[in-house]
Design an enzyme around this catalytic site. Structure first.
Site, mmCIF file in Angstrom:
data_model
loop_
_atom_site.group_PDB
_atom_site.id
_atom_site.type_symbol
_atom_site.label_atom_id
_atom_site.label_comp_id
_atom_site.label_asym_id
_atom_site.label_seq_id
_atom_site.Cartn_x
_atom_site.Cartn_y
_atom_site.Cartn_z
ATOM 1 N N CYS A 107 0.851 -1.189 0.000
ATOM 2 C CA CYS A 107 0.000 0.000 0.000
ATOM 3 C C CYS A 107 0.886 1.238 0.000
ATOM 4 O O CYS A 107 2.083 1.167 0.239
ATOM 5 C CB CYS A 107 -0.859 0.022 1.249
ATOM 6 S SG CYS A 107 -1.845 -1.469 1.438
ATOM 7 N N TRP A 121 -3.719 -1.851 -1.370
ATOM 8 C CA TRP A 121 -3.635 -3.081 -2.162
ATOM 9 C C TRP A 121 -4.070 -4.169 -1.195
ATOM 10 O O TRP A 121 -3.347 -4.508 -0.271
ATOM 11 C CB TRP A 121 -2.212 -3.314 -2.668
ATOM 12 C CG TRP A 121 -2.069 -4.510 -3.541
ATOM 13 C CD1 TRP A 121 -2.756 -4.778 -4.697
ATOM 14 C CD2 TRP A 121 -1.207 -5.628 -3.344
ATOM 15 N NE1 TRP A 121 -2.359 -5.982 -5.223
ATOM 16 C CE2 TRP A 121 -1.421 -6.519 -4.421
ATOM 17 C CE3 TRP A 121 -0.272 -5.958 -2.376
ATOM 18 C CZ2 TRP A 121 -0.722 -7.719 -4.545
ATOM 19 C CZ3 TRP A 121 0.428 -7.139 -2.495
ATOM 20 C CH2 TRP A 121 0.183 -8.024 -3.553
ATOM 21 N N ASN A 144 0.758 -0.129 6.140
ATOM 22 C CA ASN A 144 1.254 -0.890 4.992
ATOM 23 C C ASN A 144 1.972 -2.101 5.565
ATOM 24 O O ASN A 144 2.901 -1.963 6.335
ATOM 25 C CB ASN A 144 2.225 -0.040 4.153
ATOM 26 C CG ASN A 144 2.844 -0.850 3.026
ATOM 27 O OD1 ASN A 144 2.239 -1.816 2.565
ATOM 28 N ND2 ASN A 144 4.042 -0.483 2.602
ATOM 29 N N GLY A 145 1.493 -3.306 5.199
ATOM 30 C CA GLY A 145 2.130 -4.526 5.712
ATOM 31 C C GLY A 145 1.068 -5.549 6.073
ATOM 32 O O GLY A 145 -0.091 -5.431 5.686
ATOM 33 N N GLU A 165 11.591 -13.822 -19.086
ATOM 34 C CA GLU A 165 11.269 -12.397 -18.886
ATOM 35 C C GLU A 165 10.212 -11.941 -19.882
ATOM 36 O O GLU A 165 9.264 -11.237 -19.530
ATOM 37 C CB GLU A 165 12.532 -11.547 -18.997
ATOM 38 C CG GLU A 165 12.306 -10.062 -18.877
ATOM 39 C CD GLU A 165 11.558 -9.630 -17.605
ATOM 40 O OE1 GLU A 165 11.471 -10.421 -16.653
ATOM 41 O OE2 GLU A 165 11.020 -8.509 -17.610
ATOM 42 N N HIS A 189 9.234 -32.782 -25.016
ATOM 43 C CA HIS A 189 8.988 -33.755 -23.929
ATOM 44 C C HIS A 189 7.623 -33.526 -23.299
ATOM 45 O O HIS A 189 7.462 -33.630 -22.090
ATOM 46 C CB HIS A 189 10.105 -33.642 -22.885
ATOM 47 C CG HIS A 189 11.454 -33.952 -23.456
ATOM 48 N ND1 HIS A 189 11.898 -35.230 -23.720
ATOM 49 C CD2 HIS A 189 12.430 -33.128 -23.903
ATOM 50 C CE1 HIS A 189 13.097 -35.187 -24.257
ATOM 51 N NE2 HIS A 189 13.469 -33.935 -24.389
#
Ligand code: AGP
Length: 605
Positions: free
Chosen positions: A2, A74, A98-99, A478, A501
């Protein structure tokens, strides 16, 4: 992850908070909220969705305030809803976080015994309740007692109703930077929210409490000892944190790569040789190393794959690359002759930080390759090699990736030279080539006109494959993550020799295959692999080196790199892969900078 910000000073706090939240929005954008002191107490305004929604709601309130806190979320605990949006309020405490508080359920049960129930489903509200339960009249003492009960990562900004004009902050694992300016005192998750007010800042030391007032920031440890913070300085400005005329930050940052590479490489070259003395790294770090582990996440881990190729090839020392979230729960074989390299753009990725801490616990020497100055991973490593890419705002990492490659190449050349595996002349030859990469990448930037039409043909694709061998396989990984994370098209990177494979059963008519064939030593094998997928109906986009002889019937699109030695081809091929992802996402009308479900730095597990 966040974004959090706090301000107290002599100008309109709402403007500072909203501007800061806009700048921090890349850190999380499910919902946003602010709380601020009014003449009669603390007022809170919240909005689900992007910060713009919060701005709309806030302009309607005409409160004049000089002190407040703000948050972009978030979601980690509890869905995306207004009730779960920060700031959270309980009793005399208003808090943003935040956490992740790992023991919030136990704490919630304890609070329930006192008849205290949260209104949200978040761990953050529980933290507010715990602090409030210790609060009588002294905020610092309440915070000190409360954090002893908390387990997990946190960066808090806290206001107490009967302490108007004051903001308190403390952190454990999650980032907080702060500064005092003529306008007042400001604290935030990172510099993009402070840069408008000052280029000088400090990182709040962990487990220290900051008390912000309009004129000062006072820092004490948990034993009430006051400390003076170490001041740092950023050399980029507001413009660098804005889009600079590009439609998306991602495109701006793709175009910033030549400069980012120049800024990362040049300070590490002295008399034509790789030299880390300015970074405080001397040869003693590498001398006795007989094994290297690279631990990172996502794109940073992919840079590690390239680094592994280079370091092993030149120094003949074994290198393994570990996904940090796996490494941190393994029982790695490490001793004092092991070097653990952690790579992280943000320097705050929880899994990578945990991997670093495990490596140190087991006695390894640690070197981190980090872009954000003063970040947790940088500060906790024995040595740090900063990349100088400037702020990377887009969630999809581009310039951070290529400067991580450059840092890995510098380490590979110095390490191999110290190990006596390459001569001084050979080392200088490599360095000469490396110094050309900014110009090589500059040239590559003009291939966008060739890439855009190819990307438009991927518009309706459901799924596609990236294949390659050696360095090209590492690049395929990437290319795949870049495409997936911003265009939402499923893709898979596959070692080209491994396709037959099993997975080749998925290659049917018109399935796109992006084949990287830039490495001369395996080029013939790649041609065979391309023929195999072609014969099963694949549409092939091929990326090759300048002098490759390619039968036109072999692929639908051929992208040829300008002349460059194979070892440095990844710097150019990376640009092609970034453009493919970017233009495909744009063609699909998606928000390239803020893709769904993602955040710029994952500071939680
Ligand atoms: C890269 O495009 C992604 N956004 C993601 O994989 C990122 O590289 C990863 O989360 C690691 O972040 P870090 O470099 O800040 O540690």
């Amino acid at each position: 992850m966040c974004g959090i910000i706090g301000f107290t000073g002599n100008i309109n706090a709402k403007e500072v908070l909203l501007q800061g939240l806009k700048a921090l929005e890349y850190r999380g954008y499910d919902s946003a909220g602010i709380s601020f002191f009014t003449g009669t107490g603390i007022k809170t305004i919240k909005a689900v969705g992007k910060v713009a929604g919060l701005v709309e709601k806030t302009v309607m309130s005409d409160d004049d305030t000089k002190c407040g806190i703000g948050h972009t979320r978030w979601a980690t605990h509890g869905g995306v809803s207004e009730v779960n949006c920060h700031p959270h309020h309980f009793g005399k405490v208003t808090l943003i976080h935040n956490g992740i508080i790992e023991n919030y359920k136990e704490l919630q049960e304890e609070l329930a015994l006192e008849g205290k129930e949260p209104v949200s489903q978040t761990d953050s509200e529980i933290a507010a309740m715990v602090i409030d339960s210790y609060y009588k009249s002294d905020p610092v003492s309440a915070i000190k007692k409360a954090v002893k009960k908390l387990r997990g990562a946190y960066a808090f900004c806290i206001m107490f109703t009967d302490h108007p004009g004051s903001i308190y902050a403390i952190r454990n694992g999650s980032p907080l930077v702060a500064t005092t300016t003529g306008a007042g005192s400001i604290i935030a998750s990172d510099m993009v929210a402070l840069i408008k007010y000052s280029k000088d800042y400090f990182v709040l030391p962990e487990h220290h409490i900051a008390h912000l007032t309009a004129s000062s920031i006072n820092i004490t440890d948990l034993d009430h000892n006051e400390i003076e913070p170490d001041m740092l300085h950023v050399n980029w400005d507001m413009a660098a944190a804005r889009k600079g005329g590009y439609e998306y930050f991602m495109l701006k940052e793709i175009h910033e790569q030549p400069e980012a590479l120049r800024n990362t490489i040049s300070p590490r070259i002295k008399d034509g040789m790789p030299d880390f003395s300015a970074d405080g790294i001397d040869d003693s770090l590498f001398k006795d190393i007989n094994r290297i582990i690279i631990a990172a996440c996502g794109t940073a881990m992919h840079a590690g794959l390239i680094g592994k190729n280079m370091i092993e090839k030149l120094s003949r020392v074994p290198v393994s690359v570990d996904i940090a979230s796996e490494f941190r729960y393994q029982d790695p074989v490490i001793d004092e002759n092991t070097l653990v390299i952690t790579i992280s753009q943000s320097g705050e990725t929880a899994d990578t930080l945990a991997a670093l801490r495990l490596a140190k616990e087991r006695g390894a020497k640690t070197l981190s390759i980090v872009n954000v100055k003063g970040s947790s991973i940088a500060r906790e490593s024995d040595y740090v090699l900063y990349t100088h890419a400037g702020p990377e705002i887009a969630v999809a990492s581009t310039k951070a990736y290529t400067v991580q490659l450059a840092a890995m190449y510098l380490v590979a050349f110095r390490f191999a030279y110290i190990k006596g595996k390459i001569t001084e002349d050979k080392t200088k030859e490599f360095i000469k080539e490396l110094e050309k990469t900014p110009g090589f990448v500059e040239k590559m930037l003009s291939c966008d006109k060739a890439i855009e039409p190819i990307s438009n043909k991927l518009l309706k694709t459901e799924s596609l494959f990236f294949i390659g061998r050696g360095l090209d396989y590492a690049l395929s990984c990437e290319g795949s993550i870049k495409l997936k994370e911003i265009s939402y098209i499923h893709s898979e990177a596959y070692a080209a020799g491994e396709l037959k494979h099993g997975t080749i059963s998925l290659i049917t008519d018109n399935v796109p295959v992006i084949a990287l064939a830039t490495q001369e030593d395996v080029f013939a094998k790649m041609i065979s692999n391309i023929r195999e997928v072609r014969s099963r109906g694949a549409r092939v986009i091929m990326i090759t080196g300048a002098d490759a002889q390619v039968d036109a019937a072999l692929c639908d699109h051929l992208i040829t790199l300008p002349p460059v030695s194979d070892v440095f081809a990844p710097f150019g091929a990376a640009i092609v892969l970034q453009y493919i992802a970017y233009y495909t996402a744009v063609a699909r009308g998606l928000n390239v900078d803020q893709p769904r479900n993602l955040a710029k730095s994952v500071t939680v597990e």
